[in-house]
Design a protein around this motif. Structure first.
Motif, PDB file in Angstrom:
ATOM      1  N   SER A 264       0.825  -1.208   0.000  1.00  0.00           N
ATOM      2  CA  SER A 264       0.000   0.000   0.000  1.00  0.00           C
ATOM      3  C   SER A 264       0.861   1.260   0.000  1.00  0.00           C
ATOM      4  N   ASP A 265       1.944   1.244   0.792  1.00  0.00           N
ATOM      5  CA  ASP A 265       2.839   2.398   0.813  1.00  0.00           C
ATOM      6  C   ASP A 265       3.610   2.531  -0.491  1.00  0.00           C
ATOM      7  N   ALA A 266       3.939   1.389  -1.122  1.00  0.00           N
ATOM      8  CA  ALA A 266       4.739   1.427  -2.346  1.00  0.00           C
ATOM      9  C   ALA A 266       3.957   1.972  -3.524  1.00  0.00           C
ATOM     10  N   VAL A 267       2.689   1.632  -3.633  1.00  0.00           N
ATOM     11  CA  VAL A 267       1.907   2.012  -4.807  1.00  0.00           C
ATOM     12  C   VAL A 267       0.806   3.015  -4.488  1.00  0.00           C
ATOM     13  N   ASN A 268       0.638   3.389  -3.217  1.00  0.00           N
ATOM     14  CA  ASN A 268      -0.389   4.354  -2.832  1.00  0.00           C
ATOM     15  C   ASN A 268      -1.777   3.905  -3.252  1.00  0.00           C
ATOM     16  N   LEU A 269      -2.095   2.654  -2.937  1.00  0.00           N
ATOM     17  CA  LEU A 269      -3.437   2.123  -3.143  1.00  0.00           C
ATOM     18  C   LEU A 269      -4.002   1.686  -1.800  1.00  0.00           C
ATOM     19  N   SER A 270      -5.278   1.944  -1.608  1.00  0.00           N
ATOM     20  CA  SER A 270      -5.916   1.502  -0.381  1.00  0.00           C
ATOM     21  C   SER A 270      -6.006  -0.017  -0.356  1.00  0.00           C
ATOM     22  N   LEU A 271      -6.072  -0.592   0.845  1.00  0.00           N
ATOM     23  CA  LEU A 271      -6.135  -2.046   0.977  1.00  0.00           C
ATOM     24  C   LEU A 271      -7.412  -2.593   0.332  1.00  0.00           C
ATOM     25  N   THR A 272      -8.509  -1.865   0.477  1.00  0.00           N
ATOM     26  CA  THR A 272      -9.775  -2.321  -0.115  1.00  0.00           C
ATOM     27  C   THR A 272      -9.686  -2.353  -1.636  1.00  0.00           C
ATOM     28  N   LEU A 273      -9.116  -1.303  -2.219  1.00  0.00           N
ATOM     29  CA  LEU A 273      -8.994  -1.256  -3.674  1.00  0.00           C
ATOM     30  C   LEU A 273      -8.029  -2.333  -4.175  1.00  0.00           C
ATOM     31  N   SER A 274      -6.975  -2.618  -3.427  1.00  0.00           N
ATOM     32  CA  SER A 274      -6.041  -3.678  -3.817  1.00  0.00           C
ATOM     33  C   SER A 274      -6.747  -5.023  -3.869  1.00  0.00           C
ATOM     34  N   PHE A 275      -7.566  -5.297  -2.853  1.00  0.00           N
ATOM     35  CA  PHE A 275      -8.284  -6.571  -2.823  1.00  0.00           C
ATOM     36  C   PHE A 275      -9.311  -6.651  -3.946  1.00  0.00           C
TER      37      PHE A 275
END
Length: 375
Positions: free
Chosen positions: A308-319
């Motif tokens: 999340s810190d590396a790509v600046n994506l929220s955990l919900t959006l990643s899932f």
């Protein structure tokens, strides 16, 4: 004279106002209609991507590999290498990465098929015992049949065969992937000079793509690092408790680590079932415990924060990205889900300043991004 002049001035008619052209303004679309049109266009675009998944998937894979390997060009050019030599090095490194991953998957698939053939009788016996055990709990026949089918050697071999067919189709598409890599690596050196050609006016656009490229590289560096650690620990632990073919399961753990959130479960099921066949419930529970301690701690609790810190994506959006892109372009979408999501954000949300709040909602640090001016 003055009075006569004033009289003539007073008598002269006032200059006519310039003709006014009637302006016809089209009525603005209502916000609800704008949303509906945007959703309709999105559905059409996604349907097109899904229809062309056999083309989109290889192109996306080639783009990701070239992005990962492209930075090797810069130190070579600083040391005086000609552009063609630096480009050739990028292409060679990309081919090594792609061929290495393909060989790992082929090796794991062949070993898995051999395991199924070697333990066919044990798989059938375990399936019958499991059906009988489920029958003691009053489960209906459909549930028992479904459970038995999981350990049916014919079903497993059929899955391996279909997987082999998928691998063959992927290998067939590798020719196009290799071609894409060559062309994209050559174009990469050309696009790097875009600001010299068109001036600083295109700096914001170039900065968006630099940010996207950097996010893709950070994502795969983080995943490869965690995947290597998890694979080594899982392989050694499975070898220690006596599960056959620990190298295969280590490779599976490494590959599934690139699937956010749910990769852990995919990597656990095959070795756990094999442990049940070989050593019964105690060994299966031991394998589950090993994976829970190692994979849950690293892959589920620690790694998502780094990603999340590396790509600046929220955990919900990643899932959600995993499920969404797998549905759109197939299994390859699970591995490419984060880069594809980053690309959509750069293309759709990075252009309009009014979408700044949406970028923040997706996990991007918009304040930091506004002050970044990378090379």
């Amino acid at each position: 004279m003055k009075r006569a002049s004033k009289a003539r001035t007073a008598a002269s008619p006032a200059p006519a106002d310039p003709p006014q052209h009637e302006e016809h303004h089209r009525p603005a679309l209502s916000p609800a209609l704008q949303v509906l049109l945007a959703l309709a266009a999105t559905v059409v675009a996604l349907a097109g991507l899904s229809f062309a998944r056999d083309i989109v998937g290889p192109i996306a894979l080639a783009v990701v590999i070239v992005i990962i390997c492209h930075p090797i060009r810069h130190p070579l050019e600083r040391h005086g290498w000609p552009r063609w030599a630096a480009t050739s090095t990028v292409i060679g490194l990309a081919f090594v990465v792609l061929i290495g991953l393909a060989l790992l998957l082929v090796f794991a698939g062949v070993q898995f098929a051999r395991l199924v053939a070697d333990y066919a009788d044990d798989l059938e016996a375990t399936g019958r015992n499991l059906v009988e055990w489920l029958g003691t709990f009053g489960l209906d026949k459909q549930v028992s049949d479904a459970t038995a089918a999981i350990l049916d050697p014919a079903e497993i071999l059929g899955f391996v065969t279909s997987l082999g067919g998928t691998v063959i189709s992927v290998l067939t598409a590798l020719f196009f992937v290799f071609a894409y890599i060559i062309f994209m690596a050559a174009d990469g050196s050309r696009y790097a000079r875009a600001e010299q050609v068109f001036g600083r006016g295109i700096h914001p656009t170039m900065q968006r793509f630099r940010s996207f490229n950097g996010g893709v590289r950070r994502y795969y560096v983080v995943n490869a690092s965690f995947g290597a650690v998890v694979a080594i620990i899982d392989g050694l632990a499975l070898w220690a408790v006596g599960v056959p073919a620990p190298v295969v399961w280590a490779i599976l753990a490494f590959v599934t680590n690139f699937i956010p959130n749910i990769g852990f479960i995919i990597g656990l099921i095959p070795p756990a079932l094999l442990a049940l066949v070989v050593g019964g419930w105690p060994l299966m529970l031991a394998v589950i415990a090993i994976y829970c301690v190692v994979n849950v701690v690293l892959q589920v609790l620690v790694q998502p924060k780094f990603v999340s810190d590396a790509v600046n994506l929220s955990l919900t959006l990643s899932f959600f990205s995993v499920i969404f892109w797998t549905f759109i372009i197939g299994p390859l979408g699970a591995i490419l889900s984060i880069p594809l999501t980053l690309l959509v954000r750069a293309l759709v949300l990075g252009v309009d300043p009014g979408t700044r709040w949406l970028r923040w909602l997706s996990g991007e640090d918009v304040d930091a991004a506004a002050g970044v001016s990378g090379p």
